[in-house]
Design a protein around this motif. Structure first.
Motif, PDB file in Angstrom:
ATOM      1  N   ALA A  84       0.884  -1.168   0.000  1.00  0.00           N
ATOM      2  CA  ALA A  84       0.000   0.000   0.000  1.00  0.00           C
ATOM      3  C   ALA A  84       0.919   1.214   0.000  1.00  0.00           C
ATOM      4  O   ALA A  84       1.596   1.492   0.987  1.00  0.00           O
ATOM      5  CB  ALA A  84      -0.895   0.000   1.233  1.00  0.00           C
ATOM      6  N   ILE A  85       0.978   1.892  -1.122  1.00  0.00           N
ATOM      7  CA  ILE A  85       1.911   3.006  -1.285  1.00  0.00           C
ATOM      8  C   ILE A  85       1.137   4.315  -1.228  1.00  0.00           C
ATOM      9  O   ILE A  85       0.162   4.506  -1.944  1.00  0.00           O
ATOM     10  CB  ILE A  85       2.655   2.899  -2.640  1.00  0.00           C
ATOM     11  CG1 ILE A  85       3.381   1.556  -2.727  1.00  0.00           C
ATOM     12  CG2 ILE A  85       3.613   4.059  -2.828  1.00  0.00           C
ATOM     13  CD1 ILE A  85       3.906   1.240  -4.097  1.00  0.00           C
ATOM     14  N   TYR A  91       9.947  10.021  -4.739  1.00  0.00           N
ATOM     15  CA  TYR A  91      10.322   8.793  -5.429  1.00  0.00           C
ATOM     16  C   TYR A  91       9.173   8.287  -6.281  1.00  0.00           C
ATOM     17  O   TYR A  91       8.000   8.485  -5.974  1.00  0.00           O
ATOM     18  CB  TYR A  91      10.724   7.718  -4.421  1.00  0.00           C
ATOM     19  CG  TYR A  91      11.893   8.135  -3.565  1.00  0.00           C
ATOM     20  CD1 TYR A  91      13.185   8.102  -4.059  1.00  0.00           C
ATOM     21  CD2 TYR A  91      11.694   8.599  -2.267  1.00  0.00           C
ATOM     22  CE1 TYR A  91      14.259   8.504  -3.287  1.00  0.00           C
ATOM     23  CE2 TYR A  91      12.757   9.002  -1.483  1.00  0.00           C
ATOM     24  CZ  TYR A  91      14.038   8.956  -2.000  1.00  0.00           C
ATOM     25  OH  TYR A  91      15.094   9.362  -1.236  1.00  0.00           O
ATOM     26  N   ASP A  92       9.519   7.597  -7.343  1.00  0.00           N
ATOM     27  CA  ASP A  92       8.538   7.006  -8.231  1.00  0.00           C
ATOM     28  C   ASP A  92       7.948   5.756  -7.572  1.00  0.00           C
ATOM     29  O   ASP A  92       8.677   4.961  -6.970  1.00  0.00           O
ATOM     30  CB  ASP A  92       9.228   6.643  -9.557  1.00  0.00           C
ATOM     31  CG  ASP A  92       8.249   6.089 -10.558  1.00  0.00           C
ATOM     32  OD1 ASP A  92       8.404   4.900 -10.906  1.00  0.00           O
ATOM     33  OD2 ASP A  92       7.333   6.819 -10.972  1.00  0.00           O
ATOM     34  N   ARG A  98       9.087  -2.303  -6.944  1.00  0.00           N
ATOM     35  CA  ARG A  98      10.162  -3.262  -7.237  1.00  0.00           C
ATOM     36  C   ARG A  98      10.821  -3.775  -5.963  1.00  0.00           C
ATOM     37  O   ARG A  98      11.299  -4.896  -5.911  1.00  0.00           O
ATOM     38  CB  ARG A  98      11.225  -2.631  -8.138  1.00  0.00           C
ATOM     39  CG  ARG A  98      10.842  -2.597  -9.596  1.00  0.00           C
ATOM     40  CD  ARG A  98      12.046  -2.308 -10.472  1.00  0.00           C
ATOM     41  NE  ARG A  98      12.805  -1.124 -10.078  1.00  0.00           N
ATOM     42  CZ  ARG A  98      12.570   0.112 -10.510  1.00  0.00           C
ATOM     43  NH1 ARG A  98      11.589   0.341 -11.352  1.00  0.00           N
ATOM     44  NH2 ARG A  98      13.315   1.118 -10.105  1.00  0.00           N
ATOM     45  N   LEU A  99      10.861  -2.964  -4.917  1.00  0.00           N
ATOM     46  CA  LEU A  99      11.485  -3.378  -3.661  1.00  0.00           C
ATOM     47  C   LEU A  99      10.709  -4.493  -2.974  1.00  0.00           C
ATOM     48  O   LEU A  99      11.271  -5.301  -2.257  1.00  0.00           O
ATOM     49  CB  LEU A  99      11.621  -2.188  -2.707  1.00  0.00           C
ATOM     50  CG  LEU A  99      12.652  -1.150  -3.101  1.00  0.00           C
ATOM     51  CD1 LEU A  99      12.588   0.036  -2.149  1.00  0.00           C
ATOM     52  CD2 LEU A  99      14.047  -1.746  -3.115  1.00  0.00           C
ATOM     53  N   GLY A 100       9.413  -4.542  -3.184  1.00  0.00           N
ATOM     54  CA  GLY A 100       8.585  -5.584  -2.557  1.00  0.00           C
ATOM     55  C   GLY A 100       7.769  -6.276  -3.607  1.00  0.00           C
ATOM     56  O   GLY A 100       6.613  -5.973  -3.808  1.00  0.00           O
ATOM     57  N   PRO A 105      11.535 -11.741   0.875  1.00  0.00           N
ATOM     58  CA  PRO A 105      12.785 -11.124   0.465  1.00  0.00           C
ATOM     59  C   PRO A 105      13.854 -12.183   0.280  1.00  0.00           C
ATOM     60  O   PRO A 105      14.046 -13.030   1.145  1.00  0.00           O
ATOM     61  CB  PRO A 105      13.126 -10.182   1.623  1.00  0.00           C
ATOM     62  CG  PRO A 105      12.341 -10.672   2.781  1.00  0.00           C
ATOM     63  CD  PRO A 105      11.131 -11.355   2.219  1.00  0.00           C
ATOM     64  N   GLN A 106      14.508 -12.178  -0.872  1.00  0.00           N
ATOM     65  CA  GLN A 106      15.506 -13.183  -1.188  1.00  0.00           C
ATOM     66  C   GLN A 106      16.892 -12.568  -1.164  1.00  0.00           C
ATOM     67  O   GLN A 106      17.091 -11.478  -1.688  1.00  0.00           O
ATOM     68  CB  GLN A 106      15.249 -13.789  -2.574  1.00  0.00           C
ATOM     69  CG  GLN A 106      13.847 -14.348  -2.741  1.00  0.00           C
ATOM     70  CD  GLN A 106      13.575 -15.525  -1.844  1.00  0.00           C
ATOM     71  OE1 GLN A 106      14.351 -16.464  -1.802  1.00  0.00           O
ATOM     72  NE2 GLN A 106      12.473 -15.488  -1.115  1.00  0.00           N
TER      73      GLN A 106
END
Length: 121
Positions: A84-85, A91-92, A98-100, A105-106
């Motif tokens: 939920a942004i 920032y775009d 892309r971060l999540g 998280p790998q």
């Protein structure tokens, strides 16, 4: 114990990567490094709160053999949920998305700061 298919695969990977196979010369430094690597491989994928539960190195000076035992505690499995942004000004949104990518998280070496970013109690 990691029992589901992805976790069993991860467990096998950790066992295959064990850096002190039979016949390897035992040193304290190699023992410490082997445990660190096993814990790192577990915590990098799905189990950021993994910890070393027990470890024993029983050295027999007569036979010059080391009997090793390591038990890791995976802790709970974590997965990143839907994002939920809001409130982005500098920032775009695509960068944040892309971060999540909706999966665990790998390959992230979780230090305490990184754990706080990914894990909400």
């Amino acid at each position: 114990m990691l029992r589901d298919a992805p976790s069993a695969s991860q467990r096998q990977h950790i066992e295959d990567a064990w850096s002190l196979p039979p016949g390897t010369r035992f040193t304290q430094a190699r023992w410490d490094a082997a445990k660190r690597l096993a814990l790192q491989l577990l915590s990098e994928q799905n189990y950021p709160l993994a910890r070393l539960r027990t470890s024993t190195a029983d050295i027999d000076p007569v036979t010059r053999q080391a009997h090793l035992s390591v038990q890791l505690d995976s802790g709970p499995r974590y997965q990143i949920g839907a994002l939920a942004i809001s409130g982005l000004e500098r920032y775009d949104a695509a960068l944040v998305t892309r971060l999540g990518a909706g999966a665990a998280p790998q390959g992230v070496a979780f230090d305490p700061t990184a754990k706080r970013l990914y894990i909400q109690d």
